[in-house]
Design a protein around this motif. Structure first.
Motif, PDB file in Angstrom:
ATOM      1  N   LYS A 270       7.462  -3.132 -15.872  1.00 53.71           N
ATOM      2  CA  LYS A 270       7.915  -4.160 -14.939  1.00 53.71           C
ATOM      3  C   LYS A 270       9.093  -4.940 -15.535  1.00 53.71           C
ATOM      4  CE  LYS A 270       4.756  -6.481 -12.661  1.00 53.71           C
ATOM      5  NZ  LYS A 270       3.553  -7.306 -12.368  1.00 53.71           N
ATOM      6  N   ARG A 296      11.558  -2.707  -8.464  1.00 50.64           N
ATOM      7  CA  ARG A 296      10.224  -2.164  -8.206  1.00 50.64           C
ATOM      8  C   ARG A 296      10.183  -0.639  -8.297  1.00 50.64           C
ATOM      9  NH1 ARG A 296       5.712  -4.407  -5.887  1.00 50.64           N
ATOM     10  NH2 ARG A 296       4.212  -2.917  -5.044  1.00 50.64           N
ATOM     11  N   TRP A 299       9.148   0.730 -11.711  1.00 48.68           N
ATOM     12  CA  TRP A 299       7.826   0.494 -12.266  1.00 48.68           C
ATOM     13  C   TRP A 299       7.087   1.822 -12.403  1.00 48.68           C
ATOM     14  CZ3 TRP A 299       5.560  -4.308  -9.227  1.00 48.68           C
ATOM     15  CH2 TRP A 299       6.408  -5.396  -9.417  1.00 48.68           C
ATOM     16  N   ARG A 320       2.063  -7.347   0.824  1.00 44.39           N
ATOM     17  CA  ARG A 320       3.434  -7.015   0.436  1.00 44.39           C
ATOM     18  C   ARG A 320       4.371  -7.095   1.639  1.00 44.39           C
ATOM     19  NH1 ARG A 320       6.907  -2.862   0.257  1.00 44.39           N
ATOM     20  NH2 ARG A 320       5.463  -1.456   1.339  1.00 44.39           N
TER      21      ARG A 320
END
Length: 566
Positions: A270, A296, A299, A320
């Motif tokens: 992250k 993102r 990740w 989300r």
């Protein structure tokens, strides 16, 4: 011609965590190589050995290498040659080309085992050999980084292994067995995994449920604080001593709602360590490493769930989508923020809540603000205004004036003797602790040898953990005594005079410096400012950090400043 009986040498070496070697063992073999090279011609009279410094850091920014460069300026330095044990550890990239001219300027030879003696500045072969070693050093570091990151990515994605860091709120760490690497298992290292925290786990589920029911993040923070539920920094106080822990914040709620680990999948990468040039106009200064968030899509998620989920994947996706529908990103707008310099960044605290005040550019001027009620739940009854502002220029004039007076060399003449006498002599205690650390390292080496000889790994791991606990206690004691960098030497009155003269001259021109330069000076001085909005005054404290033992001295001319209004 080399006078074979008159050369005194300074030895330079380096070791860092990336080398994965014991500092003492590394120093010993590098020194042995250097001594074997020069024995027919002279002897080592002083040494400079950097511990914990990456090879990518330029010589000027390595503590011991910088001292060596500084010593070159002294005609009475006591050595006319510098010898190194391994060029890959001393020079990285083009560092050799930047360092050799300095040695030549002061008439100091550079001796390297790989060329069999002293470097000949006129030899193209020597220059090529050293350039190759610099490139090899850079390539080796790059290969290590690639191998480590690739291995960690595979461990997270394929094995779902927990790779360290603090557990997310709602989970706790539990033992997952011995480390699969036999040598690390012999040292007592073990794997860990996440397990739901019986106290914090239900709170995480409540946060997701309330957010999906339409309650906002600040309202959730208010409700949790009103219900006397400990916020993350208070729930895990040992890992969050740097945070106040007084109430839930919107940031904490948002961080929980955006964390995919609550679905049972392991997540890695992250954040990343990002190397940035210190000065684009002077590349030789090298880089500084800062943490940065990865997008993102970079990740790494495990291929399958590896720990108990607190929420389902469908719930997480709904959250989300709701988060994505709010804010500038939902409309495609891009927020462009200008970078402004703040001279007091991280140094100004608000007296009421104890938090650092944030820099804010307003009406073309630097301000600092505290918006505690806007970020944290106010159900804890803290009497705090909605927003507290203070202008930077209202502080700097008074602060710079007081610092210049406090470090005026003429004001501290009478205190030099008192400062010198007040320094604690912690070297005997440090030396005893160092001997204990060496003994622990010898024990650990014997334990590793026992495993390789066929001893029971479980039994050896028990012994190893005991030694590691003993070593951790000794390291803590050494840090309390000033640490290994203290050098075991007390400052003389002349050195204190030099320190005061340096600060005095610097502070005299501080008012004309750029904000970033002022900030660095304030940090070196240990400046801390506390703003009382009710009295409209700022209290200033300083704790200079000399490169020796820490001093706690109260003496005339160094008393706290008069509170400065604005």
């Amino acid at each position: 011609m080399i006078d074979s009986s008159q050369i005194n040498f300074a030895f330079y070496g380096r070791v860092s965590t990336e080398d994965q070697q014991d500092p003492e063992a590394s120093r010993n073999w590098q020194f042995s190589r250097a001594r074997s090279l020069i024995e027919p011609y002279g002897k080592v009279v002083t040494e400079f050995f950097d511990v914990g410094q990456s090879r990518s850091i330029p010589w000027k920014r390595r503590p011991k290498a910088a001292l060596l460069l500084e010593a070159l300026k002294d005609p009475d330095r006591g050595f006319t040659g510098v010898v190194i044990g391994e060029p890959q550890r001393a020079f990285y990239g083009n560092q050799y080309g930047l360092t050799l001219p300095v040695l030549q300027h002061y008439g100091v030879q550079l001796w390297v085992p790989e060329v069999g003696g002293a470097i000949d500045p006129e030899s193209e072969a020597h220059d090529m050999v050293m350039s190759v070693f610099g490139g090899m050093s850079k390539g080796e570091r790059t290969r290590i980084k690639v191998r480590v990151r690739t291995a960690m990515a595979a461990q997270a994605q394929i094995e779902g292994r927990y790779l360290g860091g603090r557990p997310p709120y709602g989970y706790r760490l539990v033992d997952a067995g011995p480390h699969p690497n036999p040598s690390k298992a012999a040292e007592g290292k073990r794997l860990h995994r996440l397990e739901p925290d019986p106290i914090a786990g239900p709170v995480v589920q409540r946060i997701f449920s309330e957010y999906l029911s339409g309650i906002g993040m600040f309202a959730i923070a208010q409700r949790l604080t009103a219900d006397s539920i400990a916020c993350p920094s208070l729930h895990d106080r040992a890992r969050n001593l740097h945070r106040s822990g007084v109430a839930w914040s919107k940031g904490a709620i948002r961080g929980i709602l955006a964390n995919p680990r609550y679905t049972g999948y392991e997540v890695w990468n992250k954040q990343r360590k990002q190397e940035l040039l210190i000065d684009v106009e002077d590349v030789a200064l090298g880089h500084e490493t800062k943490m940065a968030w990865n997008p993102r899509e970079k990740w790494i998620l495990s291929d399958h769930p590896v720990h108990a989920a607190l929420i389902g994947m469908d719930v997480f996706e709904q959250v989300r989508l709701r988060l994505a529908s709010r804010g500038p990103q939902s409309t495609g707008r891009v927020t462009v923020r200008r970078q402004h310099g703040y001279a007091l960044k991280g140094l100004l605290f608000h007296d009421t809540c104890g938090r650092r005040m944030q820099g804010n550019w307003n009406h073309g001027m630097a301000h600092y603000r505290c918006r505690f009620p806007n970020e944290y739940a106010i159900a804890n009854k803290i009497d705090h205004p909605l927003t507290v502002y203070v202008r930077e220029d209202a502080i700097l004039g008074e602060l710079d004036g007081w610092l210049a007076r406090a470090f005026d060399p003429e004001r501290v003449n009478r205190s030099l003797a008192a400062l010198e006498a007040a320094q604690p002599d912690a070297e005997p205690a440090r030396e005893e602790i160092r001997r204990g650390l060496v003994a622990c390292d010898r024990k650990l080496a014997r334990h590793r040898a026992a495993v390789e000889a066929g001893a029971d790994p479980t039994l050896v791991a028990t012994w190893t953990r005991e030694v590691q606990r003993e070593r951790a206690v000794l390291e803590a004691k050494l840090a309390a005594c000033g640490g290994p960098a203290a050098g075991g030497r007390r400052m003389s009155s002349e050195e204190i005079r030099a320190l005061v003269d340096a600060f005095g001259g610097l502070l005299a021109v501080l008012g004309r410096a750029e904000p970033e330069d002022k900030l660095e000076v304030y940090r070196q001085l240990g400046v801390k400012l506390t703003y009382n909005h009710e009295k409209r005054v700022i209290m200033a404290e300083i704790q200079p950090q000399p490169p020796v033992c820490v001093l706690d001295v109260s003496e005339g001319g160094l008393e706290p400043p008069r509170p400065c209004g604005h």
